[in-house]
Design a protein around this motif. Structure first.
Motif, PDB file in Angstrom:
ATOM      1  N   PHE A   1      22.335  14.820  19.794  1.00 24.03           N
ATOM      2  CA  PHE A   1      21.430  15.969  19.938  1.00 24.03           C
ATOM      3  C   PHE A   1      20.092  15.668  19.270  1.00 24.03           C
ATOM      4  CE2 PHE A   1      19.686  19.657  17.687  1.00 24.03           C
ATOM      5  CZ  PHE A   1      19.326  20.457  18.764  1.00 24.03           C
ATOM      6  N   LEU A   2      20.125  15.185  18.034  1.00 26.84           N
ATOM      7  CA  LEU A   2      18.884  14.931  17.294  1.00 26.84           C
ATOM      8  C   LEU A   2      18.051  13.816  17.918  1.00 26.84           C
ATOM      9  CD1 LEU A   2      20.145  15.313  13.613  1.00 26.84           C
ATOM     10  CD2 LEU A   2      18.724  16.918  14.925  1.00 26.84           C
ATOM     11  N   VAL A   3      18.711  12.775  18.416  1.00 27.34           N
ATOM     12  CA  VAL A   3      17.969  11.699  19.076  1.00 27.34           C
ATOM     13  C   VAL A   3      17.335  12.210  20.366  1.00 27.34           C
ATOM     14  CG1 VAL A   3      18.187   9.466  20.253  1.00 27.34           C
ATOM     15  CG2 VAL A   3      19.257   9.817  18.027  1.00 27.34           C
ATOM     16  N   GLY A   4      18.102  12.967  21.166  1.00 26.09           N
ATOM     17  CA  GLY A   4      17.547  13.537  22.395  1.00 26.09           C
ATOM     18  C   GLY A   4      16.373  14.450  22.105  1.00 26.09           C
ATOM     19  N   LEU A   5      16.495  15.262  21.076  1.00 29.24           N
ATOM     20  CA  LEU A   5      15.414  16.159  20.668  1.00 29.24           C
ATOM     21  C   LEU A   5      14.211  15.349  20.194  1.00 29.24           C
ATOM     22  CD1 LEU A   5      14.908  19.283  20.097  1.00 29.24           C
ATOM     23  CD2 LEU A   5      15.489  18.720  17.737  1.00 29.24           C
ATOM     24  N   GLY A   6      14.480  14.347  19.376  1.00 26.26           N
ATOM     25  CA  GLY A   6      13.398  13.552  18.801  1.00 26.26           C
ATOM     26  C   GLY A   6      12.618  12.734  19.813  1.00 26.26           C
ATOM     27  N   LEU A   7      13.280  12.290  20.867  1.00 28.73           N
ATOM     28  CA  LEU A   7      12.596  11.459  21.870  1.00 28.73           C
ATOM     29  C   LEU A   7      11.461  12.201  22.564  1.00 28.73           C
ATOM     30  CD1 LEU A   7      15.584   9.594  23.559  1.00 28.73           C
ATOM     31  CD2 LEU A   7      13.762   8.582  22.182  1.00 28.73           C
ATOM     32  N   LEU A   8      11.618  13.507  22.760  1.00 31.81           N
ATOM     33  CA  LEU A   8      10.592  14.259  23.487  1.00 31.81           C
ATOM     34  C   LEU A   8       9.834  15.260  22.613  1.00 31.81           C
ATOM     35  CD1 LEU A   8      12.375  14.952  26.903  1.00 31.81           C
ATOM     36  CD2 LEU A   8      10.725  13.164  26.316  1.00 31.81           C
ATOM     37  N   LEU A   9      10.098  15.283  21.319  1.00 32.83           N
ATOM     38  CA  LEU A   9       9.457  16.273  20.452  1.00 32.83           C
ATOM     39  C   LEU A   9       7.948  16.050  20.357  1.00 32.83           C
ATOM     40  CD1 LEU A   9       9.969  18.733  18.732  1.00 32.83           C
ATOM     41  CD2 LEU A   9      10.302  17.223  16.770  1.00 32.83           C
ATOM     42  N   ILE A  10       7.519  14.824  20.139  1.00 37.23           N
ATOM     43  CA  ILE A  10       6.079  14.563  20.026  1.00 37.23           C
ATOM     44  C   ILE A  10       5.354  14.825  21.347  1.00 37.23           C
ATOM     45  CG2 ILE A  10       4.342  12.761  19.622  1.00 37.23           C
ATOM     46  CD1 ILE A  10       6.181  11.731  17.384  1.00 37.23           C
TER      47      ILE A  10
ATOM     48  N   VAL B   1      21.924   8.722  25.170  1.00 38.31           N
ATOM     49  CA  VAL B   1      20.678   9.482  25.299  1.00 38.31           C
ATOM     50  C   VAL B   1      19.458   8.595  25.031  1.00 38.31           C
ATOM     51  CG1 VAL B   1      20.396  10.433  22.953  1.00 38.31           C
ATOM     52  CG2 VAL B   1      19.663  11.759  24.924  1.00 38.31           C
ATOM     53  N   LEU B   2      19.615   7.599  24.187  1.00 32.19           N
ATOM     54  CA  LEU B   2      18.508   6.682  23.941  1.00 32.19           C
ATOM     55  C   LEU B   2      18.163   5.899  25.208  1.00 32.19           C
ATOM     56  CD1 LEU B   2      16.536   5.614  21.843  1.00 32.19           C
ATOM     57  CD2 LEU B   2      18.236   3.915  21.207  1.00 32.19           C
ATOM     58  N   TYR B   3      19.180   5.354  25.861  1.00 28.06           N
ATOM     59  CA  TYR B   3      18.936   4.655  27.124  1.00 28.06           C
ATOM     60  C   TYR B   3      18.418   5.615  28.201  1.00 28.06           C
ATOM     61  CZ  TYR B   3      20.895   0.201  25.657  1.00 28.06           C
ATOM     62  OH  TYR B   3      21.106  -0.996  25.024  1.00 28.06           O
ATOM     63  N   THR B   4      18.986   6.806  28.266  1.00 28.73           N
ATOM     64  CA  THR B   4      18.525   7.803  29.238  1.00 28.73           C
ATOM     65  C   THR B   4      17.051   8.126  29.013  1.00 28.73           C
ATOM     66  OG1 THR B   4      20.725   8.764  29.493  1.00 28.73           O
ATOM     67  CG2 THR B   4      18.864  10.158  30.102  1.00 28.73           C
TER      68      THR B   4
ATOM     69  N   MET C   1       2.417  17.681  21.752  1.00 30.85           N
ATOM     70  CA  MET C   1       1.090  17.322  22.256  1.00 30.85           C
ATOM     71  C   MET C   1       0.753  18.057  23.555  1.00 30.85           C
ATOM     72  SD  MET C   1       1.038  13.252  21.432  1.00 30.85           S
ATOM     73  CE  MET C   1      -0.609  13.043  22.102  1.00 30.85           C
ATOM     74  N   GLY C   2       1.699  18.823  24.083  1.00 29.65           N
ATOM     75  CA  GLY C   2       1.443  19.601  25.296  1.00 29.65           C
ATOM     76  C   GLY C   2       1.702  18.861  26.586  1.00 29.65           C
ATOM     77  N   GLY C   3       2.313  17.691  26.513  1.00 30.28           N
ATOM     78  CA  GLY C   3       2.514  16.887  27.713  1.00 30.28           C
ATOM     79  C   GLY C   3       3.845  17.109  28.405  1.00 30.28           C
ATOM     80  N   ILE C   4       4.724  17.909  27.800  1.00 33.34           N
ATOM     81  CA  ILE C   4       6.047  18.125  28.383  1.00 33.34           C
ATOM     82  C   ILE C   4       6.535  19.503  27.963  1.00 33.34           C
ATOM     83  CG2 ILE C   4       7.475  17.172  26.519  1.00 33.34           C
ATOM     84  CD1 ILE C   4       8.886  15.561  28.781  1.00 33.34           C
ATOM     85  N   GLY C   5       7.401  20.090  28.768  1.00 36.65           N
ATOM     86  CA  GLY C   5       7.881  21.437  28.489  1.00 36.65           C
ATOM     87  C   GLY C   5       9.075  21.461  27.547  1.00 36.65           C
ATOM     88  N   ALA C   6       9.303  22.618  26.940  1.00 38.49           N
ATOM     89  CA  ALA C   6      10.420  22.787  26.002  1.00 38.49           C
ATOM     90  C   ALA C   6      11.763  22.627  26.702  1.00 38.49           C
ATOM     91  CB  ALA C   6      10.335  24.154  25.329  1.00 38.49           C
ATOM     92  N   GLY C   7      11.856  23.025  27.962  1.00 40.88           N
ATOM     93  CA  GLY C   7      13.103  22.879  28.702  1.00 40.88           C
ATOM     94  C   GLY C   7      13.507  21.425  28.848  1.00 40.88           C
ATOM     95  N   ASP C   8      12.534  20.559  29.054  1.00 43.40           N
ATOM     96  CA  ASP C   8      12.813  19.123  29.162  1.00 43.40           C
ATOM     97  C   ASP C   8      13.370  18.584  27.847  1.00 43.40           C
ATOM     98  OD1 ASP C   8      11.710  18.990  31.814  1.00 43.40           O
ATOM     99  OD2 ASP C   8       9.716  19.036  30.903  1.00 43.40           O
ATOM    100  N   VAL C   9      12.803  19.040  26.740  1.00 47.72           N
ATOM    101  CA  VAL C   9      13.269  18.614  25.421  1.00 47.72           C
ATOM    102  C   VAL C   9      14.714  19.066  25.211  1.00 47.72           C
ATOM    103  CG1 VAL C   9      12.870  18.785  22.936  1.00 47.72           C
ATOM    104  CG2 VAL C   9      10.915  18.725  24.498  1.00 47.72           C
ATOM    105  N   LYS C  10      14.999  20.332  25.527  1.00 43.63           N
ATOM    106  CA  LYS C  10      16.352  20.860  25.344  1.00 43.63           C
ATOM    107  C   LYS C  10      17.345  20.193  26.287  1.00 43.63           C
ATOM    108  CE  LYS C  10      14.447  24.936  25.468  1.00 43.63           C
ATOM    109  NZ  LYS C  10      14.182  26.364  25.571  1.00 43.63           N
ATOM    110  N   LEU C  11      16.912  19.838  27.491  1.00 44.84           N
ATOM    111  CA  LEU C  11      17.795  19.148  28.428  1.00 44.84           C
ATOM    112  C   LEU C  11      18.204  17.785  27.881  1.00 44.84           C
ATOM    113  CD1 LEU C  11      19.254  18.936  31.146  1.00 44.84           C
ATOM    114  CD2 LEU C  11      17.112  18.092  32.132  1.00 44.84           C
ATOM    115  N   LEU C  12      17.251  17.021  27.380  1.00 44.57           N
ATOM    116  CA  LEU C  12      17.585  15.712  26.831  1.00 44.57           C
ATOM    117  C   LEU C  12      18.429  15.853  25.565  1.00 44.57           C
ATOM    118  CD1 LEU C  12      17.221  12.758  27.572  1.00 44.57           C
ATOM    119  CD2 LEU C  12      15.245  12.687  26.059  1.00 44.57           C
ATOM    120  N   ALA C  13      18.169  16.883  24.770  1.00 45.47           N
ATOM    121  CA  ALA C  13      18.990  17.132  23.582  1.00 45.47           C
ATOM    122  C   ALA C  13      20.421  17.490  23.983  1.00 45.47           C
ATOM    123  CB  ALA C  13      18.370  18.250  22.743  1.00 45.47           C
TER     124      ALA C  13
END
Length: 169
Positions: free
Chosen positions: A55-64, A91-94, A68-80
């Motif tokens: 969960f934390l790695v998935g969250l961390g991959l898209l948090l920045i 999730v790292l490879y994904t 920065m406004g380049g991706i939506g919160a739903g995308d972050v939660k999906l990867l998490a």
């Protein structure tokens, strides 16, 4: 956890992202909680750590990119959610594959709209003069011409590639 749960979550997310440009909390948040509970119940503390770290790695991959406004919160939660279901390595490879696929999709769209050259010049100018666009690929200032891709598609393709290569992980 079987691959059925992530496949179902990714399928629903692709459909809603393509139709409404939204990834629903009603899909991602229960997936995260169920994954944490499942892994904890089946393998105890090790399962909780497996799911929590994913969960934390998935969250961390898209948090920045999100900040920065380049991706939506739903995308972050999906990867998490994918991380909570399948763990850190998956999730790292994904995330890596999703980034590559997302970049290729963005380039394809820019080429199709004949805006690749302008966008590259704009990005170079922004980098040289430290004048950013909050991390997004914005062509002109009006909202109608902003490049936006349904990133759930990239995440799903990244997950499929990881599923296919999973035996080698």
């Amino acid at each position: 956890m079987t691959n059925l749960a992530p496949i179902l979550i990714l399928t629903i997310s692709i459909i809603t992202d393509l139709r409404n440009r939204k990834i629903l909390n009603i899909v991602t948040l229960p997936a995260i909680l169920i994954a944490l509970a499942f892994h904890t119940i089946t393998t105890g503390l090790d399962g909780f750590l497996f799911s929590g770290q994913g969960f934390l790695v998935g969250l961390g991959l898209l948090l920045i990119p999100f900040l920065m406004g380049g991706i939506g919160a739903g995308d972050v939660k999906l990867l998490a959610a994918i991380g909570a279901l399948k763990g850190t390595v998956f999730v790292l490879y994904t995330g890596i594959y999703a980034g590559i696929i997302g970049g290729l999709i963005a380039i394809f769209i820019l080429v199709k709209q004949r805006k690749l050259g302008f966008t590259l010049k704009h990005m170079l100018f922004s980098a040289v003069f430290l004048k950013g666009t909050k991390g997004s690929l914005q062509v002109p200032a009006d909202k109608g011409n902003t490049l936006s891709i349904p990133y759930a598609v990239s995440i799903a393709i990244g997950a499929i590639l990881t599923f296919l290569l999973e035996t080698n992980l």
